[in-house]
Design an enzyme around this catalytic site. Structure first.
Site, PDB file in Angstrom:
ATOM      1  N   GLU A 116       0.836  -1.194   0.000  1.00  0.00           N
ATOM      2  CA  GLU A 116       0.000   0.000   0.000  1.00  0.00           C
ATOM      3  C   GLU A 116       0.877   1.253   0.000  1.00  0.00           C
ATOM      4  O   GLU A 116       1.986   1.234   0.529  1.00  0.00           O
ATOM      5  CB  GLU A 116      -0.876   0.023   1.262  1.00  0.00           C
ATOM      6  CG  GLU A 116      -1.873  -1.115   1.336  1.00  0.00           C
ATOM      7  CD  GLU A 116      -2.925  -1.023   0.244  1.00  0.00           C
ATOM      8  OE1 GLU A 116      -3.447   0.077   0.021  1.00  0.00           O
ATOM      9  OE2 GLU A 116      -3.202  -2.050  -0.397  1.00  0.00           O
ATOM     10  N   TYR A 147       3.980  -4.164  -8.685  1.00  0.00           N
ATOM     11  CA  TYR A 147       2.697  -4.720  -9.134  1.00  0.00           C
ATOM     12  C   TYR A 147       2.840  -5.378 -10.492  1.00  0.00           C
ATOM     13  O   TYR A 147       2.081  -6.270 -10.848  1.00  0.00           O
ATOM     14  CB  TYR A 147       1.645  -3.612  -9.204  1.00  0.00           C
ATOM     15  CG  TYR A 147       1.077  -3.258  -7.859  1.00  0.00           C
ATOM     16  CD1 TYR A 147      -0.113  -3.841  -7.425  1.00  0.00           C
ATOM     17  CD2 TYR A 147       1.720  -2.363  -7.007  1.00  0.00           C
ATOM     18  CE1 TYR A 147      -0.650  -3.524  -6.193  1.00  0.00           C
ATOM     19  CE2 TYR A 147       1.196  -2.047  -5.767  1.00  0.00           C
ATOM     20  CZ  TYR A 147       0.015  -2.631  -5.367  1.00  0.00           C
ATOM     21  OH  TYR A 147      -0.514  -2.325  -4.147  1.00  0.00           O
ATOM     22  N   VAL A 172     -11.811   3.562 -13.763  1.00  0.00           N
ATOM     23  CA  VAL A 172     -12.452   2.723 -12.755  1.00  0.00           C
ATOM     24  C   VAL A 172     -11.978   3.209 -11.390  1.00  0.00           C
ATOM     25  O   VAL A 172     -10.773   3.282 -11.137  1.00  0.00           O
ATOM     26  CB  VAL A 172     -12.079   1.235 -12.934  1.00  0.00           C
ATOM     27  CG1 VAL A 172     -12.709   0.395 -11.828  1.00  0.00           C
ATOM     28  CG2 VAL A 172     -12.509   0.730 -14.303  1.00  0.00           C
ATOM     29  N   ARG A 182      -6.128  13.239  -8.040  1.00  0.00           N
ATOM     30  CA  ARG A 182      -6.752  12.597  -9.204  1.00  0.00           C
ATOM     31  C   ARG A 182      -8.208  13.022  -9.379  1.00  0.00           C
ATOM     32  O   ARG A 182      -8.725  13.091 -10.494  1.00  0.00           O
ATOM     33  CB  ARG A 182      -6.643  11.074  -9.103  1.00  0.00           C
ATOM     34  CG  ARG A 182      -7.365  10.474  -7.907  1.00  0.00           C
ATOM     35  CD  ARG A 182      -7.250   8.962  -7.891  1.00  0.00           C
ATOM     36  NE  ARG A 182      -8.076   8.388  -6.816  1.00  0.00           N
ATOM     37  CZ  ARG A 182      -8.241   7.095  -6.626  1.00  0.00           C
ATOM     38  NH1 ARG A 182      -7.632   6.231  -7.417  1.00  0.00           N
ATOM     39  NH2 ARG A 182      -9.008   6.655  -5.645  1.00  0.00           N
ATOM     40  N   ASN A 226      -4.014   6.820  -6.357  1.00  0.00           N
ATOM     41  CA  ASN A 226      -4.686   7.576  -5.296  1.00  0.00           C
ATOM     42  C   ASN A 226      -3.728   8.510  -4.567  1.00  0.00           C
ATOM     43  O   ASN A 226      -4.135   9.429  -3.876  1.00  0.00           O
ATOM     44  CB  ASN A 226      -5.407   6.647  -4.307  1.00  0.00           C
ATOM     45  CG  ASN A 226      -4.459   5.658  -3.657  1.00  0.00           C
ATOM     46  OD1 ASN A 226      -3.235   5.876  -3.612  1.00  0.00           O
ATOM     47  ND2 ASN A 226      -4.990   4.562  -3.154  1.00  0.00           N
ATOM     48  N   TYR A 232       5.170   4.393  -6.577  1.00  0.00           N
ATOM     49  CA  TYR A 232       3.859   3.749  -6.456  1.00  0.00           C
ATOM     50  C   TYR A 232       3.112   3.731  -7.797  1.00  0.00           C
ATOM     51  O   TYR A 232       2.471   4.700  -8.191  1.00  0.00           O
ATOM     52  CB  TYR A 232       3.006   4.413  -5.369  1.00  0.00           C
ATOM     53  CG  TYR A 232       1.688   3.701  -5.167  1.00  0.00           C
ATOM     54  CD1 TYR A 232       1.654   2.369  -4.763  1.00  0.00           C
ATOM     55  CD2 TYR A 232       0.477   4.344  -5.400  1.00  0.00           C
ATOM     56  CE1 TYR A 232       0.461   1.692  -4.596  1.00  0.00           C
ATOM     57  CE2 TYR A 232      -0.736   3.676  -5.238  1.00  0.00           C
ATOM     58  CZ  TYR A 232      -0.731   2.354  -4.840  1.00  0.00           C
ATOM     59  OH  TYR A 232      -1.923   1.685  -4.687  1.00  0.00           O
ATOM     60  N   GLU A 235      -1.744  -1.746 -10.111  1.00  0.00           N
ATOM     61  CA  GLU A 235      -2.376  -2.524 -11.180  1.00  0.00           C
ATOM     62  C   GLU A 235      -3.243  -1.639 -12.088  1.00  0.00           C
ATOM     63  O   GLU A 235      -3.640  -2.072 -13.156  1.00  0.00           O
ATOM     64  CB  GLU A 235      -3.181  -3.683 -10.586  1.00  0.00           C
ATOM     65  CG  GLU A 235      -4.548  -3.347 -10.005  1.00  0.00           C
ATOM     66  CD  GLU A 235      -4.515  -2.491  -8.753  1.00  0.00           C
ATOM     67  OE1 GLU A 235      -3.457  -2.442  -8.092  1.00  0.00           O
ATOM     68  OE2 GLU A 235      -5.542  -1.869  -8.433  1.00  0.00           O
ATOM     69  N   LYS A 236      -3.484  -0.400 -11.652  1.00  0.00           N
ATOM     70  CA  LYS A 236      -4.258   0.526 -12.497  1.00  0.00           C
ATOM     71  C   LYS A 236      -3.541   0.784 -13.810  1.00  0.00           C
ATOM     72  O   LYS A 236      -4.166   1.109 -14.821  1.00  0.00           O
ATOM     73  CB  LYS A 236      -4.490   1.845 -11.762  1.00  0.00           C
ATOM     74  CG  LYS A 236      -5.328   1.694 -10.507  1.00  0.00           C
ATOM     75  CD  LYS A 236      -5.368   3.005  -9.732  1.00  0.00           C
ATOM     76  CE  LYS A 236      -6.013   2.832  -8.361  1.00  0.00           C
ATOM     77  NZ  LYS A 236      -5.124   2.088  -7.438  1.00  0.00           N
TER      78      LYS A 236
END
Ligand SMILES: *[C@@H]1O[C@H](CO)[C@@H](O)[C@H](O)[C@H]1NC(C)=O
Ligand SMILES: *[C@@H]1O[C@H](CO)[C@@H](O)[C@H](O)[C@H]1NC(C)=O
Ligand SMILES: *[C@@H]1O[C@H](CO)[C@@H](O)[C@H](O)[C@H]1NC(C)=O
Ligand SMILES: *[C@@H]1O[C@H](CO)[C@@H](O)[C@H](O)[C@H]1NC(C)=O
Length: 340
Positions: A116, A147, A172, A182, A226, A232, A235-236
């Site tokens: 995270e 990821y 999404v 964002r 985020n 960081y 998977e986005k």
């Protein structure tokens, strides 16, 4: 006959238990520098987000071709374990705790694990001076588990041709927070281009098997993290955009960070534009020229993406890195490392 089968069944269970025990015992033997290569025992103290995985058989070998690496989630293996892994989410919420009451061998390594970003790693101070290694997506973690990663060799993915896509851009999002960067970029960008929004926030959740096909139908995908934190990239990007064949518009760490890990000419970075209007103009220009658009997909012929999403694969990676991990290390100020 039924009795007979039942007896055979019990004998088999007993035998497998015995084998497992003796396997563990064998591995307790101290590391002989010139002796046979013994297995490294990795104890997962609790499973991330309470979702357990089967560890029956030699999973690291069978699934990932990593030998001499024994994963267990059996707490009774604590004293034998070379490495004990603690996932932060459960520790921070009091759903699990570190076994301070048990005798810890001086040669046993404790790993703090979290994939995270810092904002989600709360309650860190109580865990100072406990852990020897960190496991995170960060490149400077002792065990760095991204990821996803870029590999050579084209992929075999196929997507709708650009003119056949009916959606310009999609996003999404499950946890929308107005104060996140964002959210501001989205609110502004949507005044200039159409954006289809899916996910919990919009009450349009996409089931797993609908996710990639839906995104595939769009020219662009908003891979907005985020939080914009060092390394960081979730998977986005790796799954949602790259695996769906949509061109990612990224918001996250620096452009240089993305360039270091992604295929060539594979994304559009929000920070390259002085306004969302400029960004929107660029996206429209790209979409208007099929050749320019398809240049962003060329990499699929020469590169492919490997995604890490099974916790066992991540854990088996500890064994791969084990020989080169720092022999003596303690995180005295874990919070400052995490927030660095
Ligand atoms: C498995 O790993 C060994 C050595 O680590 C290697 O020689 C072999 O080619 C690998 N097998 C496969 C199927 O990847
Ligand atoms: C942090 O720990 C405290 C108690 O130690 C707990 O009350 C709180 O809920 C924890 N924070 C989160 C976000 O779980
Ligand atoms: C676009 O879709 C049509 C109808 O589904 C299909 O026949 C055609 O081959 C597609 N065009 C391209 C370039 O893939
Ligand atoms: C691992 O961390 C513990 C707790 O801080 C420490 O006592 C121990 O010496 C460390 N082990 C190694 C091998 O560095």
């Amino acid at each position: 006959m039924a009795y007979f089968l039942l007896i055979i069944f019990h004998v088999l269970i007993l035998l497998s238990l015995l084998c497992y025990k003796s396997f563990l015992n064998q591995n307790v033997v101290k590391n002989h520098p010139d002796g046979p290569h013994r297995s490294i025992i990795i104890l997962v103290w609790h499973w991330p987000f309470s979702r357990s995985y089967s560890l029956v058989g030699d999973k690291c070998l069978k699934m990932y071709n990593i030998s001499h690496c024994l994963l267990t989630d059996d707490k009774s293996a604590f004293s034998a374990a070379d490495v004990v892994v603690f996932h932060h989410y459960e520790l921070s919420r009091g759903l699990s705790s570190v076994p301070l009451h048990l005798h810890r061998r001086t040669s046993q390594y404790w790993v703090w694990m979290s994939l995270e970003p810092p904002v989600n790693n709360v309650n860190l101070t109580q865990f100072n001076s406990l852990f020897n290694w960190t496991m995170s997506y960060r490149h400077d973690a002792d065990i760095s588990i991204p990821y996803g990663k870029t590999m050579l060799g084209g992929d075999k993915l196929s997507f709708p041709a650009a003119p056949n896509r009916s959606c310009f851009a999609s996003w999404v999002v499950s946890r929308y927070r107005p104060e996140q960067t964002r959210a501001g970029v989205y609110q502004s960008l949507k005044n200039h281009i159409p954006i289809e929004v899916y996910g919990k926030w919009n009450k349009k959740p996409l089931p797993d098997k609908k996710l990639l096909p839906t995104i595939s139908n769009c020219l662009f995908y908003l891979s907005f993290e985020n939080s914009e934190k060092k390394d960081y990239i979730s998977e986005k990007l790796w799954r949602n955009a790259f695996q769906a064949g949509a061109v990612p518009v990224v918001l996250g760490p620096s452009k240089a960070t993305y360039e270091a890990v992604t295929p060539p000419h594979s994304f559009i970075h929000v920070a390259d534009f002085s306004s969302t209007a400029d960004l929107a103009t660029y996206l429209k220009d790209v979409s208007a020229d099929r050749l320019v658009y398809e240049e962003y997909l060329q990499w699929h012929n020469t590169h492919q993406i490997k995604i890490y999403n099974d916790w066992r694969e991540r854990l088996c990676q500890i064994c791969v890195k084990y020989p080169s991990l720092p022999a003596k290390k303690v995180y005295h100020n874990l919070e400052s490392w995490v927030n660095n």
